[in-house]
Design a protein around this motif. Structure first.
Motif, PDB file in Angstrom:
ATOM      1  N   GLY A 119      63.044 -16.255  84.593  1.00 12.71           N
ATOM      2  CA  GLY A 119      62.859 -16.278  86.043  1.00 12.71           C
ATOM      3  C   GLY A 119      64.063 -16.787  86.808  1.00 12.71           C
ATOM      4  N   GLU A 120      65.178 -16.965  86.123  1.00  9.04           N
ATOM      5  CA  GLU A 120      66.339 -17.576  86.764  1.00  9.04           C
ATOM      6  C   GLU A 120      67.038 -16.659  87.748  1.00  9.04           C
ATOM      7  N   SER A 121      66.830 -15.390  87.627  1.00  6.01           N
ATOM      8  CA  SER A 121      67.452 -14.440  88.544  1.00  6.01           C
ATOM      9  C   SER A 121      66.460 -13.357  88.912  1.00  6.01           C
ATOM     10  N   THR A 122      66.544 -12.925  90.168  1.00 10.53           N
ATOM     11  CA  THR A 122      65.709 -11.833  90.652  1.00 10.53           C
ATOM     12  C   THR A 122      66.574 -10.824  91.401  1.00 10.53           C
ATOM     13  N   PHE A 123      66.078  -9.599  91.458  1.00 13.66           N
ATOM     14  CA  PHE A 123      66.804  -8.511  92.102  1.00 13.66           C
ATOM     15  C   PHE A 123      65.800  -7.690  92.894  1.00 13.66           C
ATOM     16  N   TYR A 124      66.273  -7.116  93.997  1.00 16.38           N
ATOM     17  CA  TYR A 124      65.382  -6.360  94.861  1.00 16.38           C
ATOM     18  C   TYR A 124      66.050  -5.079  95.340  1.00 16.38           C
ATOM     19  N   GLY A 125      65.223  -4.060  95.523  1.00 17.17           N
ATOM     20  CA  GLY A 125      65.703  -2.854  96.168  1.00 17.17           C
ATOM     21  C   GLY A 125      65.904  -3.103  97.657  1.00 17.17           C
ATOM     22  N   ASP A 126      66.795  -2.367  98.255  1.00 15.30           N
ATOM     23  CA  ASP A 126      67.136  -2.606  99.662  1.00 15.30           C
ATOM     24  C   ASP A 126      65.926  -2.457 100.583  1.00 15.30           C
ATOM     25  N   SER A 127      65.030  -1.551 100.256  1.00 17.91           N
ATOM     26  CA  SER A 127      63.913  -1.271 101.153  1.00 17.91           C
ATOM     27  C   SER A 127      62.858  -2.371 101.163  1.00 17.91           C
ATOM     28  N   VAL A 128      62.911  -3.297 100.216  1.00 16.97           N
ATOM     29  CA  VAL A 128      61.883  -4.342 100.145  1.00 16.97           C
ATOM     30  C   VAL A 128      62.448  -5.750 100.305  1.00 16.97           C
ATOM     31  N   LYS A 129      63.752  -5.877 100.379  1.00 22.91           N
ATOM     32  CA  LYS A 129      64.357  -7.209 100.516  1.00 22.91           C
ATOM     33  C   LYS A 129      63.812  -7.938 101.734  1.00 22.91           C
ATOM     34  N   GLY A 130      63.457  -9.197 101.510  1.00 23.06           N
ATOM     35  CA  GLY A 130      62.924 -10.011 102.592  1.00 23.06           C
ATOM     36  C   GLY A 130      61.434  -9.869 102.807  1.00 23.06           C
ATOM     37  N   ARG A 131      60.816  -8.878 102.155  1.00 23.69           N
ATOM     38  CA  ARG A 131      59.370  -8.668 102.311  1.00 23.69           C
ATOM     39  C   ARG A 131      58.615  -8.884 100.996  1.00 23.69           C
ATOM     40  N   PHE A 132      59.237  -8.529  99.890  1.00 25.51           N
ATOM     41  CA  PHE A 132      58.601  -8.641  98.574  1.00 25.51           C
ATOM     42  C   PHE A 132      59.237  -9.784  97.784  1.00 25.51           C
ATOM     43  N   THR A 133      58.415 -10.420  96.940  1.00 26.40           N
ATOM     44  CA  THR A 133      58.902 -11.498  96.077  1.00 26.40           C
ATOM     45  C   THR A 133      58.356 -11.300  94.675  1.00 26.40           C
ATOM     46  N   ILE A 134      59.255 -11.338  93.699  1.00 26.74           N
ATOM     47  CA  ILE A 134      58.838 -11.214  92.309  1.00 26.74           C
ATOM     48  C   ILE A 134      58.918 -12.587  91.645  1.00 26.74           C
ATOM     49  N   THR A 135      57.875 -12.926  90.905  1.00 33.41           N
ATOM     50  CA  THR A 135      57.835 -14.178  90.156  1.00 33.41           C
ATOM     51  C   THR A 135      57.192 -13.906  88.803  1.00 33.41           C
ATOM     52  N   ARG A 136      57.292 -14.888  87.912  1.00 31.85           N
ATOM     53  CA  ARG A 136      56.646 -14.726  86.613  1.00 31.85           C
ATOM     54  C   ARG A 136      56.116 -16.068  86.127  1.00 31.85           C
ATOM     55  N   ASP A 137      55.069 -15.970  85.313  1.00 32.64           N
ATOM     56  CA  ASP A 137      54.484 -17.128  84.653  1.00 32.64           C
ATOM     57  C   ASP A 137      54.420 -16.789  83.168  1.00 32.64           C
ATOM     58  N   ASN A 138      55.396 -17.262  82.423  1.00 32.83           N
ATOM     59  CA  ASN A 138      55.462 -16.886  81.008  1.00 32.83           C
ATOM     60  C   ASN A 138      54.303 -17.459  80.194  1.00 32.83           C
ATOM     61  N   ALA A 139      53.740 -18.571  80.650  1.00 29.74           N
ATOM     62  CA  ALA A 139      52.582 -19.135  79.949  1.00 29.74           C
ATOM     63  C   ALA A 139      51.371 -18.220  80.051  1.00 29.74           C
ATOM     64  N   LYS A 140      51.340 -17.401  81.096  1.00 31.34           N
ATOM     65  CA  LYS A 140      50.224 -16.468  81.305  1.00 31.34           C
ATOM     66  C   LYS A 140      50.615 -15.035  80.999  1.00 31.34           C
ATOM     67  N   ASN A 141      51.849 -14.838  80.502  1.00 36.89           N
ATOM     68  CA  ASN A 141      52.319 -13.480  80.206  1.00 36.89           C
ATOM     69  C   ASN A 141      52.174 -12.547  81.413  1.00 36.89           C
ATOM     70  N   THR A 142      52.471 -13.064  82.588  1.00 37.74           N
ATOM     71  CA  THR A 142      52.223 -12.303  83.803  1.00 37.74           C
ATOM     72  C   THR A 142      53.418 -12.355  84.751  1.00 37.74           C
ATOM     73  N   VAL A 143      53.697 -11.213  85.343  1.00 35.88           N
ATOM     74  CA  VAL A 143      54.669 -11.113  86.431  1.00 35.88           C
ATOM     75  C   VAL A 143      53.928 -10.686  87.683  1.00 35.88           C
ATOM     76  N   TYR A 144      54.317 -11.258  88.802  1.00 31.70           N
ATOM     77  CA  TYR A 144      53.665 -10.980  90.074  1.00 31.70           C
ATOM     78  C   TYR A 144      54.650 -10.317  91.035  1.00 31.70           C
ATOM     79  N   LEU A 145      54.093  -9.498  91.903  1.00 30.76           N
ATOM     80  CA  LEU A 145      54.869  -8.941  92.998  1.00 30.76           C
ATOM     81  C   LEU A 145      54.097  -9.197  94.280  1.00 30.76           C
ATOM     82  N   GLN A 146      54.563 -10.171  95.042  1.00 33.55           N
ATOM     83  CA  GLN A 146      53.955 -10.474  96.336  1.00 33.55           C
ATOM     84  C   GLN A 146      54.573  -9.563  97.382  1.00 33.55           C
ATOM     85  N   MET A 147      53.737  -8.794  98.038  1.00 34.73           N
ATOM     86  CA  MET A 147      54.210  -7.820  99.016  1.00 34.73           C
ATOM     87  C   MET A 147      53.680  -8.184 100.389  1.00 34.73           C
TER      88      MET A 147
END
Length: 123
Positions: free
Chosen positions: A55-83
């Motif tokens: 989770g140390e680095s994240t990248f975004y497409g230009d069309s979603v920058k500032g609106r979407f956030t990607i995070t992950r919880d490795n203990a839960k084997n899950t990645v989230y995309l908050q839109m």
């Protein structure tokens, strides 16, 4: 081998929010970078966001920058995309993918894919 399952899609009005989840099977989840892509009818698959294994680095497409956030919880084997601040043009099937082999924005390089979840944004 990694299996991915997306959830959280649905119908939302413009300006609203959704949170997508990508649940992975397998003990090696924390080794992989994870990407989100989307594909609208008649269009090519588009890079949305990606996150490195710890989770140390994240990248975004230009069309979603500032609106979407990607995070992950490795203990839960899950990645989230908050839109947030969703727009009708965000309507698409959203896919998560694992193991980009170094090219996070290129869909063809990913090793594993989920089945996708539909997001529909009404105007």
């Amino acid at each position: 081998q990694v299996q991915l399952l997306e959830s959280g899609g649905g119908l939302v009005q413009a300006g609203g929010s959704l949170r997508l989840s990508c649940l992975a099977s397998g003990r090696t989840f924390s080794r992989y970078d994870i990407g989100w892509f989307r594909q609208a009818p008649g269009k090519e698959r588009e890079f949305v966001a990606a996150i490195m294994p710890s989770g140390e680095s994240t990248f975004y497409g230009d069309s979603v920058k500032g609106r979407f956030t990607i995070t992950r919880d490795n203990a839960k084997n899950t990645v989230y995309l908050q839109m947030n601040s969703l727009k009708p043009e965000d309507t698409a099937v959203y896919y998560c993918a694992a193991d980009s082999r170094g090219r996070v924005a290129v869909s063809a390089t990913y090793s594993y894919w989920g089945q996708g979840t539909q997001v529909t944004v009404s105007s």
